[in-house]
Design a protein around this motif. Structure first.
Motif, PDB file in Angstrom:
ATOM      1  N   LYS A 129      -7.650  13.857   6.132  1.00  0.00           N
ATOM      2  CA  LYS A 129      -7.833  13.676   4.701  1.00  0.00           C
ATOM      3  C   LYS A 129      -7.234  12.336   4.282  1.00  0.00           C
ATOM      4  CE  LYS A 129      -7.159  15.820   0.162  1.00  0.00           C
ATOM      5  NZ  LYS A 129      -6.621  16.993  -0.576  1.00  0.00           N
ATOM      6  N   PHE A 130      -8.063  11.428   3.783  1.00  0.00           N
ATOM      7  CA  PHE A 130      -7.625  10.123   3.304  1.00  0.00           C
ATOM      8  C   PHE A 130      -7.198  10.280   1.849  1.00  0.00           C
ATOM      9  CE2 PHE A 130     -10.578   9.393   6.742  1.00  0.00           C
ATOM     10  CZ  PHE A 130      -9.988   8.372   7.468  1.00  0.00           C
ATOM     11  N   THR A 131      -5.919  10.054   1.573  1.00  0.00           N
ATOM     12  CA  THR A 131      -5.373  10.294   0.238  1.00  0.00           C
ATOM     13  C   THR A 131      -4.882   9.025  -0.452  1.00  0.00           C
ATOM     14  OG1 THR A 131      -3.185  10.763   1.161  1.00  0.00           O
ATOM     15  CG2 THR A 131      -4.663  12.637   0.844  1.00  0.00           C
ATOM     16  N   ALA A 132      -4.887   7.907   0.234  1.00  0.00           N
ATOM     17  CA  ALA A 132      -4.399   6.652  -0.344  1.00  0.00           C
ATOM     18  C   ALA A 132      -5.478   5.586  -0.216  1.00  0.00           C
ATOM     19  CB  ALA A 132      -3.122   6.192   0.351  1.00  0.00           C
ATOM     20  N   SER A 133      -5.536   4.678  -1.185  1.00  0.00           N
ATOM     21  CA  SER A 133      -6.536   3.619  -1.144  1.00  0.00           C
ATOM     22  C   SER A 133      -6.255   2.670   0.016  1.00  0.00           C
ATOM     23  CB  SER A 133      -6.530   2.835  -2.460  1.00  0.00           C
ATOM     24  OG  SER A 133      -5.284   2.184  -2.646  1.00  0.00           O
ATOM     25  N   GLY A 134      -7.295   1.998   0.459  1.00  0.00           N
ATOM     26  CA  GLY A 134      -7.143   1.044   1.551  1.00  0.00           C
ATOM     27  C   GLY A 134      -8.336   1.064   2.478  1.00  0.00           C
ATOM     28  N   ASP A 135      -8.295   0.198   3.478  1.00  0.00           N
ATOM     29  CA  ASP A 135      -9.343   0.126   4.491  1.00  0.00           C
ATOM     30  C   ASP A 135      -8.829   0.733   5.789  1.00  0.00           C
ATOM     31  OD1 ASP A 135     -11.012  -1.209   2.706  1.00  0.00           O
ATOM     32  OD2 ASP A 135     -10.220  -3.167   3.269  1.00  0.00           O
ATOM     33  N   TYR A 136      -9.609   1.621   6.373  1.00  0.00           N
ATOM     34  CA  TYR A 136      -9.209   2.337   7.573  1.00  0.00           C
ATOM     35  C   TYR A 136     -10.269   2.178   8.666  1.00  0.00           C
ATOM     36  CZ  TYR A 136      -6.121   4.763   4.267  1.00  0.00           C
ATOM     37  OH  TYR A 136      -5.184   5.065   3.305  1.00  0.00           O
ATOM     38  N   THR A 137      -9.842   2.349   9.899  1.00  0.00           N
ATOM     39  CA  THR A 137     -10.759   2.363  11.038  1.00  0.00           C
ATOM     40  C   THR A 137     -10.419   3.543  11.931  1.00  0.00           C
ATOM     41  OG1 THR A 137     -10.963  -0.055  11.016  1.00  0.00           O
ATOM     42  CG2 THR A 137     -11.666   1.087  13.013  1.00  0.00           C
ATOM     43  N   ALA A 138     -11.414   4.408  12.163  1.00  0.00           N
ATOM     44  CA  ALA A 138     -11.250   5.543  13.067  1.00  0.00           C
ATOM     45  C   ALA A 138     -11.996   5.217  14.358  1.00  0.00           C
ATOM     46  CB  ALA A 138     -11.796   6.813  12.430  1.00  0.00           C
ATOM     47  N   THR A 139     -11.287   5.201  15.481  1.00  0.00           N
ATOM     48  CA  THR A 139     -11.875   4.810  16.757  1.00  0.00           C
ATOM     49  C   THR A 139     -11.819   5.958  17.754  1.00  0.00           C
ATOM     50  OG1 THR A 139     -11.209   2.507  16.418  1.00  0.00           O
ATOM     51  CG2 THR A 139     -11.779   3.153  18.661  1.00  0.00           C
ATOM     52  N   LEU A 140     -12.930   6.152  18.463  1.00  0.00           N
ATOM     53  CA  LEU A 140     -13.011   7.150  19.529  1.00  0.00           C
ATOM     54  C   LEU A 140     -12.699   6.484  20.862  1.00  0.00           C
ATOM     55  CD1 LEU A 140     -13.906   9.844  20.870  1.00  0.00           C
ATOM     56  CD2 LEU A 140     -16.242   8.911  20.855  1.00  0.00           C
TER      57      LEU A 140
END
Length: 235
Positions: free
Chosen positions: A90-101
């Motif tokens: 669950k993303f609860t804070a603003s910003g840029d994220y990257t999810a990597t497999l």
């Protein structure tokens, strides 16, 4: 003969190291009340729960496991590391994220004495970006509940972003509470106990919080205009 066997094993180990499989990550989430999926990027203006899975799997047999890592832009340490074919965050804070497999592989190394040593290694297979907007909230200073269909409801201005908690109160000039609401898309229709409130100046108090952690405490006058008619231009 022994030398040929060692050379063959070394070649097989090198082949295992260079195998490139197709492991594609996919993200599942809700958008406007509808289930949505993507293999590229997500943009949201609110907190968002995303389930990451493997959309396509390679066939190489040296893959023994999977790992997910989520990084926030500007930070070096992962905010999440989990093992398995899927994970939910669950993303609860603003910003840029990257999810990597990542795939976890078992690699065999042939030693000089002919023995084989096995070890694990990880390889990034694909990423999905998630962007949570900075919060934004403004309240108007007037509305005209006259039934013309324009500005009849006093509510947050259009364009608000990433508001996760919201509560608003309307008071009259004597401090009496006339109305309150918690749904940011709703508002006050200018009535009190089922009757139209008189034209004049009222007061609004808003307590809200954005996904970026920003706290809003808005206090301002609200002009209720009964005889005012708004017009729209097609120009």
């Amino acid at each position: 003969m022994k030398t040929k066997i060692i050379a063959l094993l070394a070649l097989l180990a090198l082949t295992a190291l260079t195998v490139q499989a197709d492991y594609t990550p996919i993200a599942y989430y809700m958008e406007n009340g509808e289930p949505t999926s993507t293999t590229s990027g997500i943009e949201a203006e609110d907190t968002l729960t995303v389930t990451f899975k493997i959309d396509e799997k390679g066939t190489d047999t040296d893959v023994i496991g999977y790992a997910w890592k989520i990084f926030k832009s500007g930070e070096t340490a992962a905010i999440l590391i989990r093992y398995g074919e899927e994970t939910t965050y669950k993303f609860t804070a603003s910003g840029d994220y990257t999810a990597t497999l990542y795939t976890v592989r078992e690699i065999s190394t042939v030693n000089s004495d002919g023995s084989i040593t096995k070890s694990d290694t990880t390889q990034a297979e694909g990423s999905i970006t998630v962007k949570i907007s900075n919060s934004f909230l403004e309240m108007p200073n007037a509305f005209s509940p006259n039934g013309d269909g324009i500005n009849d409801i006093y509510k947050a201005k259009d364009g608000y972003k990433s508001i996760v908690d919201f509560r608003a109160y309307i008071f009259n000039r004597w401090g009496q509470k006339l109305y309150e609401w918690t749904d940011i898309d709703e508002g006050w229709d200018g009535t009190f106990r089922g009757k139209p409130a008189k034209a004049g100046v009222y007061f609004v108090l808003v307590k809200a919080r954005g996904a970026d952690g920003r706290e809003y405490s808005i206090k301002r006058d609200v002009n209720l205009l009964r005889d005012y008619t708004e017009t729209t231009s097609t120009e």
